[in-house]
Design an enzyme around this catalytic site. Structure first.
Site, PDB file in Angstrom:
ATOM      1  CG  HIS A  72      -1.451   1.161   1.160  1.00  0.00           C
ATOM      2  ND1 HIS A  72      -1.482   2.104   2.727  1.00  0.00           N
ATOM      3  CD2 HIS A  72      -2.756   2.071   0.612  1.00  0.00           C
ATOM      4  CE1 HIS A  72      -1.962   3.428   2.158  1.00  0.00           C
ATOM      5  NE2 HIS A  72      -2.800   3.115   1.441  1.00  0.00           N
ATOM      6  CD  GLU A  75      -2.314   2.523  -3.305  1.00  0.00           C
ATOM      7  OE1 GLU A  75      -3.123   3.654  -3.285  1.00  0.00           O
ATOM      8  OE2 GLU A  75      -3.236   2.106  -2.987  1.00  0.00           O
ATOM      9  CG  HIS A  76      -0.050   6.295  -0.300  1.00  0.00           C
ATOM     10  ND1 HIS A  76      -0.187   7.072   0.597  1.00  0.00           N
ATOM     11  CD2 HIS A  76      -0.693   5.252   0.028  1.00  0.00           C
ATOM     12  CE1 HIS A  76      -1.435   7.267   1.317  1.00  0.00           C
ATOM     13  NE2 HIS A  76      -2.288   5.754   0.704  1.00  0.00           N
ATOM     14  CD  GLU A 152      -4.874   5.188   3.446  1.00  0.00           C
ATOM     15  OE1 GLU A 152      -3.562   5.701   2.798  1.00  0.00           O
ATOM     16  OE2 GLU A 152      -5.618   4.268   2.863  1.00  0.00           O
TER      17      GLU A 152
END
Lengths: 449, 441
Positions: A72, A75-76, A152
């Site tokens: 993840h 992905e950022h 997040e």
């Protein structure tokens, strides 16, 4: 039913109908590039728009131990620039072309997508192909973005006891499989993720032979293939990127039970999740029966659990069953009950078990099954109106080990599920030794286990 | 023939260079009007119905009545009890969604061409003949209470309630439309009947449709569906001038990440400056990664996962609001950065480059919204509630492109009020100069 009243539980459980949308095979074309990159094109010519997606067969369950959250995090970081694009420039160019873009990470895949006018497709492919191999990152960017993913996690998980509870239950359900580790990562490991971790995951997983292209909208399949050849076809396959080899579950012999207390919980509930088989290529029958079982048991107002626990006995204010068959490895089949005022979690759980046991004795209501099957047929009509969703279904299925043929066969397999198969699969799946039962309650609420 | 087809004013508008969105204005013999985009290629239709008024029509002391009533529309109607109604919907594979907010009660429906008449009859029953039987009322009331209980410990809910109460006390907007546990417990069947009588009325209804249906069929459908409703309802609430003192109010709540809502007065939808204000907000805080708030608070400093601002032109008040969430020890810095950006925008406006990028984004993204029957029906009904004409979709991008740097500067100075920008923070924030609101359990 006021859906909003139960968004917390519902979001955790399953937002969409549990069956996948239809195949719409007349809209769909496929091809595979020489470097192994697979492609699916879905035509819809009603509006001059297109969604362009690239899916990597690399999700959080493919992370090495100790760096949870790296899929993840990467992905950022994929938005931070390449040899030719500066930080944030990718999204700026998409926006300057009137488009929107985003990305998502799951257990089995990571996906990137843009929605733009159909005549901007080539530009999207050019940029997506660029960042497949030319990502450039700096220490500073990585450290600042790590703060963002920690916020997040705060927002999605730490601030929401239901999400924390869900993490704990998954960790208990999977004793040896990486599905037990949260996609966003465990906080203590996220805090240490660094540039090298990101580059390692990138090198190990991002290559055309590990990627799936999905293009949906106002496009000509032949033209898409030509553009894909030009931008993705020139990237050589990376022989170092290997098919996935994951640790699997040992035999599960012992029921697990959890109680989590958090003063922020005002409405207690009980959730049981059983380990359950997923859809396998060429063998989706059992998953189809489980999909129908979830629908019959807890799919709507007329479902068995709703009838027995809400309408006939007022035991719960909300109940549901959920199953997500699209996964690479063993998935979960769940039951949830939110007790009515004055009903304890033990009573709600017992009532839930009793209802399931009675259902297995009584069998499936033929009329209910027929209604569900008609809804699945209707869904194939409605689905043609939502190509973006169709695109996600194909991408998600292919990234989870299924084929285009499996996706297209799925509605017919669902239609062929019989009452006997549903009961048989229920008997097989509801094995407490392969389950986790969780009680979520406030600090002061009563409950013993 | 049961129905004469009324006048069909076909304002066939093709938007240049992209989708042919042909809006037909349909008038029914019964006096209903609708906007329609006929799209026969897939055999179903999406219909969006909005009744102006919504939860703001709750009578004094009856907060939550409209919300509970809306939840009961599909829980028994005509000769069907709740389960009978659900069975019918499932058997038709129709999808009905009933929702209510401060200003509107909305109904989203989609159903197949092959059983359209049966679906419309079922939907009609729910809108015109809901039964509100005791058993269903008790069941749905318990669901609402359960939701309200959860809201009390959900920082996102706590913050919006506290913010609304501070800014709009005394007006329906100042309290949650779901009501309180106490008010909901006190509602009677008679209250629900009244709420239904007041909210679902013929002279406040807007209809948008898209899909496999002709103008004549839609006209007849509306008369069947809505003809049994009463003509007029009660008055809408008075306009309110929300109060913003520019301070920070903290609602203590033990959770790791503070959630903040901020805002001050906004701009109404019919204000001549609405377009420049809309473009201004896209540049300041409107969603994308390029917005200044996102760049400064997230991209440069990593203080949050998301920060947004948005114009909220409601029926009785216009607000300009925003949201951010940061760890308890970082929220003070996030608020400081937001205030600085608010002030910078108010005094300096935007750069030519920012304006150009916002315009290309907005004009390019607009046609992409028309991507399916459901979204199109939704746009059609939304345009009507905003008092727009069908021509709007043709001129909208021109209106965006017409916004100048001077317009933005003028409007920024007019609508941004850094001194009034008020924050409510829920959490355990550190280092904030704030008034602490006592907890009321």
């Amino acid at each position: 039913m006021l859906h909003r009243a139960f968004t917390l539980v519902a979001a955790m459980v399953c937002a969409a109908p549990v069956w996948a949308e239809g195949s719409a095979s007349d809209q769909v074309t496929t091809f595979t590039l020489d470097n192994g990159m697979e492609a699916v094109v879905i035509e819809d010519h009603r509006a001059p728009a297109v969604v362009h997606m690239v899916w990597y067969r690399a999700g959080s369950a493919d992370e090495p131990a100790g760096v949870s959250g790296i899929a993840h995090f990467l992905e950022h970081l994929m938005f931070k620039g390449t040899d030719t694009l500066g930080p944030g420039e990718f999204s700026q160019i998409v926006a300057a072309n009137g488009g929107t873009d985003n990305a998502f990470t799951s257990y089995d895949y990571t996906g990137y997508f843009q929605r733009v006018a159909a005549d901007r497709l080539e530009l999207m492919m050019q940029m997506e192909a660029d960042r497949m191999v030319n990502l450039r990152l700096t220490e500073d960017e990585v450290l600042t973005e790590r703060e963002v993913i920690l916020e997040e996690r705060n927002q999605r998980v730490e601030n929401d006891p239901g999400s924390l509870f869900s993490e704990q239950r998954r960790a208990a359900l999977y004793m040896n499989h990486r599905y037990g580790v949260p996609i966003i990562g465990w906080r203590h490991e996220m805090e240490k993720l660094d540039l090298q971790d990101a580059l390692d995951f990138y090198a190990a997983n991002y290559a055309p032979n590990n990627a799936i292209l999905v293009v949906a909208g106002d496009v000509d399949p032949a033209e898409v293939e030509q553009l894909a050849q030009k931008h993705y076809g020139v990237i050589p396959a990376d022989p170092a990127v290997l098919p996935r080899q994951r640790t699997q579950e040992p035999p599960q012999l012992s029921e697990r039970r959890l109680v989590m207390r958090d003063p922020r919980v005002a409405q207690p509930y009980v959730i049981r999740t059983y380990l359950a088989p997923e859809r396998d290529p060429g063998a989706q029958e059992k998953a189809a029966a489980l999909t129908m079982l979830a629908e019959v048991l807890g799919g709507g107002q007329t479902s068995v659990l709703n009838r027995k626990l809400q309408f006939e006995t007022n035991t719960v204010v909300y109940t549901s069953a959920f199953y997500t068959g699209t996964a690479l490895d063993d998935t979960g089949f769940g039951l949830v009950a939110v007790p009515a005022d004055g009903v304890t979690l033990q009573e709600a759980e017992d009532a839930m078990d009793k209802a399931v046991a009675e259902f297995i004795e009584e069998g499936v209501d033929a009329e209910q099954l027929e209604r569900i099957k008609f809804q699945i047929r209707a869904q194939q009509i409605y689905a043609r109106d939502e190509v973006d969703r169709l695109a996600r279904r194909y991408g998600g299925a292919l990234a989870s080990g299924l084929t285009v043929e499996d996706v297209q066969a799925w509605p017919d397999i669902l239609q062929s599920v019989t009452e006997e198969q549903i009961i048989a699969v229920a008997k097989e799946i509801f094995d407490r030794r392969k389950s986790v039962t969780g009680w979520l309650m406030g600090a002061e609420q009563e409950g013993t286990l | 023939m049961r129905h004469l087809i009324g006048a069909v004013v076909a304002a066939l508008l093709a938007v240049p260079a992209w989708a042919e969105i042909k809006i037909q204005q349909v008038e029914s013999p019964g006096g209903f009007s609708a906007w329609l985009v006929e799209e026969p290629s897939i055999p179903f239709v999406s219909i969006e119905i909005m009744f102006k008024g919504g939860a703001s029509l709750d009578l004094p002391g009856k907060r939550g009545a409209t919300y509970l009533m809306t939840g009961l529309l599909e829980e028994g109607a005509g000769d069907l009890d709740a389960r009978g109604f659900a069975r019918e919907i499932e058997a038709l594979a129709a999808q009905f969604d009933y929702d209510v907010s401060d200003d509107y009660l909305s109904v989203s429906a989609k159903f197949l061409t092959e059983n359209r008449d049966e679906a419309v009859e079922l939907l009609r029953k729910s809108l015109v003949e809901p039964t509100f039987d005791d058993e269903s009322v008790a069941r749905v009331r318990a669901q609402v209470i359960s939701g309200l209980r959860s809201d009390q410990t959900d920082p996102d809910e706590i913050v919006s309630r506290a913010f609304d109460e501070l800014a709009m006390a005394g007006h329906p907007y100042g309290t949650a439309y779901e009501g309180t546990q106490e008010s909901v417990m006190g509602l009677t069947r008679a209250d629900l009947v009244t709420a239904h009588r007041n909210a679902l009325v013929r002279d406040r209804v807007y209809v948008g449709a898209a899909g496999d249906i002709s103008a004549g069929e839609l006209a007849a459908l509306m008369d069947d569906l809505l003809g049994g409703l009463p003509l007029a309802g009660v008055d809408l609430p008075e306009q309110i001038d929300p109060v913003f003192d520019g301070g920070v109010t903290v609602v203590p709540f033990d959770t790791p990440q503070s959630v903040a809502q901020f805002g001050h007065e906004g701009i109404t939808r019919d204000d001549p400056d609405f377009f420049p204000a809309y473009v201004l907000n896209v540049i300041l805080g409107g969603g994308g990664f390029e917005a200044r708030l996102m760049t400064e608070v997230r991209e440069k400093r990593g203080l949050t996962y998301g920060v947004y601002s948005y114009l909220v032109p409601k029926t009785s008040a216009a607000l300009y609001l925003g949201r951010v969430a940061s760890a308890n020890d970082r929220i003070a810095e996030a608020i400081e950065v937001i205030r600085a950006e608010w002030t910078r925008m108010a005094t300096e406006g935007v750069t030519a480059d920012e304006l150009e990028r916002a315009k290309t984004y907005l004009t390019g993204a607009y046609p992409l919204r028309f991507d399916g029957n459901g979204p199109i029906a939704n746009i059609l009904v939304g345009m009507q509630t905003q008092g727009l004409t069908p021509e709007y979709i043709v001129t909208r991008n021109d209106n965006v492109n017409a916004v100048t740097l001077e317009d933005i500067k003028r409007v920024a100075a007019r609508i941004l009020q850094p001194e009034n920008l008020s924050f409510v923070v829920v959490g355990q924030p550190v280092g904030l100069d704030a008034e602490v609101q006592p907890q009321d359990g």
